[in-house]
Design an enzyme around this catalytic site. Structure first.
Site, PDB file in Angstrom:
ATOM      1  N   ASP A 168       0.829  -1.206   0.000  1.00 25.96           N
ATOM      2  CA  ASP A 168       0.000   0.000   0.000  1.00 25.96           C
ATOM      3  C   ASP A 168       0.869   1.263   0.000  1.00 25.96           C
ATOM      4  O   ASP A 168       2.101   1.187  -0.078  1.00 25.96           O
ATOM      5  CB  ASP A 168      -0.926  -0.057   1.233  1.00 25.96           C
ATOM      6  CG  ASP A 168      -2.301   0.526   0.950  1.00 25.96           C
ATOM      7  OD1 ASP A 168      -2.423   1.377   0.063  1.00 25.96           O
ATOM      8  OD2 ASP A 168      -3.251   0.121   1.657  1.00 25.96           O
ATOM      9  N   ASP A 226      -9.566   4.001  -3.751  1.00 29.38           N
ATOM     10  CA  ASP A 226     -10.341   2.807  -3.392  1.00 29.38           C
ATOM     11  C   ASP A 226     -11.720   2.752  -4.057  1.00 29.38           C
ATOM     12  O   ASP A 226     -12.428   3.760  -4.163  1.00 29.38           O
ATOM     13  CB  ASP A 226     -10.552   2.751  -1.873  1.00 29.38           C
ATOM     14  CG  ASP A 226      -9.254   2.512  -1.120  1.00 29.38           C
ATOM     15  OD1 ASP A 226      -8.171   2.595  -1.735  1.00 29.38           O
ATOM     16  OD2 ASP A 226      -9.327   2.262   0.092  1.00 29.38           O
TER      17      ASP A 226
HETATM   18  C1  GLA Z   1      -5.933   1.560   1.523  1.00 29.22           C
HETATM   19  C2  GLA Z   1      -5.979   0.641   0.307  1.00 29.22           C
HETATM   20  C3  GLA Z   1      -7.088  -0.362   0.483  1.00 29.22           C
HETATM   21  C4  GLA Z   1      -6.884  -1.169   1.778  1.00 29.22           C
HETATM   22  C5  GLA Z   1      -6.725  -0.247   2.974  1.00 29.22           C
HETATM   23  C6  GLA Z   1      -6.241  -0.996   4.201  1.00 29.22           C
HETATM   24  O1  GLA Z   1      -7.064   2.340   1.606  1.00 29.22           O
HETATM   25  O2  GLA Z   1      -6.144   1.398  -0.869  1.00 29.22           O
HETATM   26  O3  GLA Z   1      -7.174  -1.232  -0.627  1.00 29.22           O
HETATM   27  O4  GLA Z   1      -5.740  -1.963   1.602  1.00 29.22           O
HETATM   28  O5  GLA Z   1      -5.784   0.793   2.709  1.00 29.22           O
HETATM   29  O6  GLA Z   1      -6.002  -0.153   5.287  1.00 29.22           O
END
Ligand code: GLA
Length: 424
Positions: A168, A226
């Site tokens: 990430d 996301d």
């Molecule tokens: C970010 C990523 C997500 C997930 C969360 C976990 O938002 O983009 O896909 O992995 O972190 O905390």
């Protein structure tokens, strides 16, 4: 740039032949030859153990639950369809490194440890994925990220038998002088150096022009922020803490012209599938799966596999749609009509070539009107109007007949017709 010397397969064969003894230039360690398929814990919101560590506050990252998910994946026949990776997202780890500076699993949730879980998963013919971050904290904020520990973490995770790492974009990244490409490139090299084939899933939310370099260091890379469990969630925000709906992702992908970037061992990742989650109804979920398949996107299911509803089965287990996703052409479908960067047109045509000369087509009603006619003319696909073309409806799994000139469907709001076209 990181190069992996391939030892088998097709992806770099031409380069090898041309360059004789020089290693082929692609990220090929045998994993990710076709778009990765599997399950991810982060948006699987229906598991039971209460916790604050997951998108919806339920934490599916416990040993028993992950084992049950592995068993269910196999019992559902999903392994036979290509679903392979079980990926534990944020919160599998302890909040601190161990005394020797290594990442360690949260012992309350994984009392047997990650090597044991990897064994369990491998015994079922599946692969295990774990999560970390390129900065010094994970996105949840209370767990260690890998910044400053790339080689150690690559070695720890590979040593446990992990097959996939999602990295990430959260946490501090030194003094800010390093680019994402440098940082992710360093982790990629560290994974390479372990000697264990690990699928590297890069999650930098599309920042720093990742389209231009993501495939050089990882087999899949996130192209934007996301995907939250909504079909339509208009937003212009970006980065962690924000998100978007399926429709916004479809619009975004149309504009980047995905076939320009998609390649074997370099899959564009629009994020998890939100099948029947949040406000995603059956039609929205089916539309989402259709586009992810057309784009050769990773098919990472974020749903509780222990109890698949009939709706979910109908979407996730359709082998004819999965065959488009996994097709040997290794390209993506682009929006043909309207062209990229044209907004506000509800009647949309998307298409891609397939390895055997067929074409996959999506007719899409992007708007709110019910009963919208959406057409494809053979000329829009580069075929002659007089050509006879067999049309197969991939969701109905039914041949609709042989047509000249073109084909049209009447579609409800946000629905698709997903077709396989075979010129006679
Ligand atoms: C970010 C990523 C997500 C997930 C969360 C976990 O938002 O983009 O896909 O992995 O972190 O905390």
């Amino acid at each position: 740039m990181v190069f992996r010397l391939r030892t088998a397969g097709r992806g770099c064969a031409a380069a090898l032949a041309l360059l004789a003894v020089v290693p082929a230039f692609c990220y090929d360690n045998g994993l990710g030859r076709t778009p990765p398929m599997g399950w991810n814990s982060w948006c699987t919101g229906t598991l039971l153990e209460p916790s604050v560590c997951n998108l919806v506050g339920n934490d599916p990252c416990s040993e028993g639950e992950v084992k049950a998910i592995a068993d269910s994946l196999v019992a559902n026949g999903m392994d036979k369809l290509g679903y392979e990776f079980l990926e534990l997202d944020d919160c599998w780890s302890d909040t601190a490194r161990d005394a020797s500076g290594q990442l360690q699993a949260d012992a309350r949730k994984f009392p047997s440890g990650m090597a044991s879980l990897a064994d369990y998963v491998h015994a079922r013919g599946l692969k295990l994925g774990l999560y970390t971050s390129v900065g010094d904290k994970t996105c949840k904020g209370d767990r260690p990220g890998s910044y400053g520990h790339y080689a150690t973490d690559a070695s720890t995770l590979a040593g446990w038998g992990v097959d996939m790492i999602k990295m990430d974009h959260c946490g501090a990244k030194g003094n800010g002088t390093f680019t994402d490409r440098q940082l992710y490139g360093e982790m990629s090299a560290a994974l390479n150096a372990t000697g264990r084939p690990v699928l590297f899933s890069l999650c930098s939310w599309g920042e720093q022009s990742v389209l231009e370099w993501g495939a050089d260091v990882a087999q899949m890379y996130r192209i934007q922020m996301d995907h939250l469990p909504f079909f339509n969630l208009p937003t212009t925000a970006s980065g962690v803490g924000y998100g978007q709906g399926t429709l916004q992702i479809i619009n975004y992908v149309a504009d980047i012209v995905p076939s320009r970037w998609t390649r074997t061992f370099g899959w564009l990742d629009p994020d998890f599938l939100m099948t029947r989650y949040g406000t995603m109804d059956f039609v929205a979920s089916r539309t989402e799966y259709s586009f992810w398949s057309l784009w050769s996107a990773p098919l990472l299911v974020a749903t509780d596999l222990r109890k698949l509803s009939a709706d979910k089965r109908a979407i996730l287990l359709n082998e004819e749609v999965i065959a488009i996703n996994q097709d040997g052409s290794a390209t993506s479908g682009d929006r043909i009509r309207p062209p990229p960067n044209v907004t506000g047109v509800d009647s949309q045509l998307w298409a891609r070539p397939l390895a055997n000369g067929d074409k996959a087509v999506i007719l899409f009603n992007a708007g709110k009107r019910k009963g919208l006619g959406v057409a494809v003319a053979w000329a829009e696909l580069g075929w002659a109007p007089a050509d006879s073309v067999r049309v197969r409806d991939l969701w109905a799994k039914k041949d609709l007949g042989v047509f000249t000139a073109g084909f049209n469907a009447t579609l409800d709001s946000h629905d698709v017709a997903m077709l396989r076209l075979t010129r006679q």
